[in-house]
Design a protein around this motif. Structure first.
Motif, PDB file in Angstrom:
ATOM      1  N   UNK A  67       0.783  -1.227  -0.117  1.00 51.52           N
ATOM      2  CA  UNK A  67       0.005   0.017  -0.141  1.00 51.52           C
ATOM      3  C   UNK A  67       0.987   1.242  -0.058  1.00 51.52           C
ATOM      4  N   UNK A  68       0.294   2.322  -0.760  1.00 57.02           N
ATOM      5  CA  UNK A  68       1.143   3.521  -0.722  1.00 57.02           C
ATOM      6  C   UNK A  68       0.657   4.187   0.748  1.00 57.02           C
ATOM      7  N   UNK A  69       1.760   4.793   1.281  1.00 54.33           N
ATOM      8  CA  UNK A  69       1.575   5.560   2.594  1.00 54.33           C
ATOM      9  C   UNK A  69       2.000   7.011   2.487  1.00 54.33           C
ATOM     10  N   UNK A  70       1.020   7.934   2.813  1.00 54.88           N
ATOM     11  CA  UNK A  70       1.353   9.521   2.795  1.00 54.88           C
ATOM     12  C   UNK A  70       1.311   9.721   4.295  1.00 54.88           C
ATOM     13  N   UNK A  71      -0.094  10.408   4.604  1.00 62.29           N
ATOM     14  CA  UNK A  71       0.082  10.881   5.878  1.00 62.29           C
ATOM     15  C   UNK A  71      -0.359   9.800   6.885  1.00 62.29           C
ATOM     16  N   UNK A  72      -0.898   8.692   6.478  1.00 67.22           N
ATOM     17  CA  UNK A  72      -1.165   7.534   7.387  1.00 67.22           C
ATOM     18  C   UNK A  72      -2.475   7.822   8.318  1.00 67.22           C
ATOM     19  N   UNK A  73      -3.079   8.798   8.242  1.00 70.00           N
ATOM     20  CA  UNK A  73      -4.094   9.042   9.133  1.00 70.00           C
ATOM     21  C   UNK A  73      -5.172   8.108   9.105  1.00 70.00           C
ATOM     22  N   UNK A  74      -5.353   7.385   8.041  1.00 64.41           N
ATOM     23  CA  UNK A  74      -6.546   6.258   8.128  1.00 64.41           C
ATOM     24  C   UNK A  74      -5.649   4.805   8.204  1.00 64.41           C
ATOM     25  N   UNK A  75      -4.914   4.538   7.354  1.00 64.18           N
ATOM     26  CA  UNK A  75      -4.261   3.427   7.296  1.00 64.18           C
ATOM     27  C   UNK A  75      -3.425   2.942   8.540  1.00 64.18           C
TER      28      UNK A  75
END
Length: 264
Positions: A26-34
């Motif tokens: 999975x791509x991870x950006x801010x990670x606020x949900x993942x």
């Protein structure tokens, strides 16, 4: 949290190639949900490809009547951008009302619309302003991008790189937030766009963000909060939960739409 392998991508091509070599990455950006989902063991990606350090995804630019926001731009960055505030004030105001300062400092526009949470704010901005979602392989009109609750038109392994927002003659956003999460119980972005009036509703629909045809017709004839009075929404199409019934949300749609017009 289950075991995972972490990579930090240096470019868009690096990120997509790394993802292609994973079993369930999975791509991870801010990670606020993942990240919270992983901590609860509700998700177990084999690999995480962190795209937050890719400089090309963190810029905001204005070219004529189009504002382009990189996918890794944080909510705080969008809210604090002078270019966004000048070109599309409603977009800056919407970003400034997402979550709390900690969420705005980490959460990203690309992550928000890729997740397409039915109560998120950015899907209403994209749909209401008639934005175009840019990926590593194509451009997708917002009308075609959001296809259902937590569902989008993204293909497996496709990566959002930017969002293009056309300027609107007038635009306003308002929401009735959950007092704890700040997610929208009902959020409305109303805009006088190049193709006519557009009204997008988030936080209320059974199937996620949607355009409201009756409100668009009413506001197309009279751009005023008064024009939203008496416009009804079918409660059968609304969400119902511990925070509000379907009938309550249906009532709020026109009320919040009027506030959005007042904010334009």
């Amino acid at each position: 949290m289950y075991e995972t392998t972490y990579y930090r991508a240096s470019s868009v091509s690096d990120a997509t190639s790394k993802l292609a070599g994973t079993e369930d990455g999975k791509f991870l950006a801010g990670g606020q949900t993942l990240v919270p989902t992983m901590k609860q063991r509700l998700a177990a990606p084999s690999d995480l490809i962190d795209v937050s350090g890719i400089e090309a995804l963190r810029s905001i630019s204005v070219d004529g009547d189009v504002v382009t926001v990189g996918a890794s731009c944080t909510h705080a960055q969008v809210a604090g951008s002078g270019d966004v505030a000048t070109a599309i004030p409603a977009l800056a105001a919407l970003a400034g009302g997402i979550g709390d300062p900690a969420v705005r400092a980490r959460g990203t526009i690309g992550g928000s619309i890729a997740n397409n949470d039915p109560a998120a704010d950015y899907p209403a901005a994209c749909l209401g302003l008639g934005a175009t979602i840019v990926t590593d392989s194509r451009e997708i009109p917002a009308d075609d991008f959001f296809v259902g609750m937590f569902e989008t038109a993204l293909e497996e392994g496709e990566m959002i790189t930017a969002v293009k927002f056309p300027k609107a003659a007038k635009a306003g956003y308002a929401k009735f937030p959950n007092p704890a999460s700040r997610y929208a119980m009902v959020g409305v972005l109303a805009a006088q766009a190049a193709d006519g009036v557009r009204v997008a509703v988030t936080g209320a629909g059974n199937d996620g963000v949607f355009r409201h045809a009756a409100l668009e017709t009413a506001l197309g004839a009279d751009w005023s909060a008064a024009a939203t009075e008496g416009v009804t929404t079918d409660a059968g199409d609304m969400l119902a939960d511990i925070h509000g019934s379907a009938e309550y949300r249906a009532h709020l749609v026109a009320v919040i739409a009027g506030r959005a017009v007042d904010n334009s």
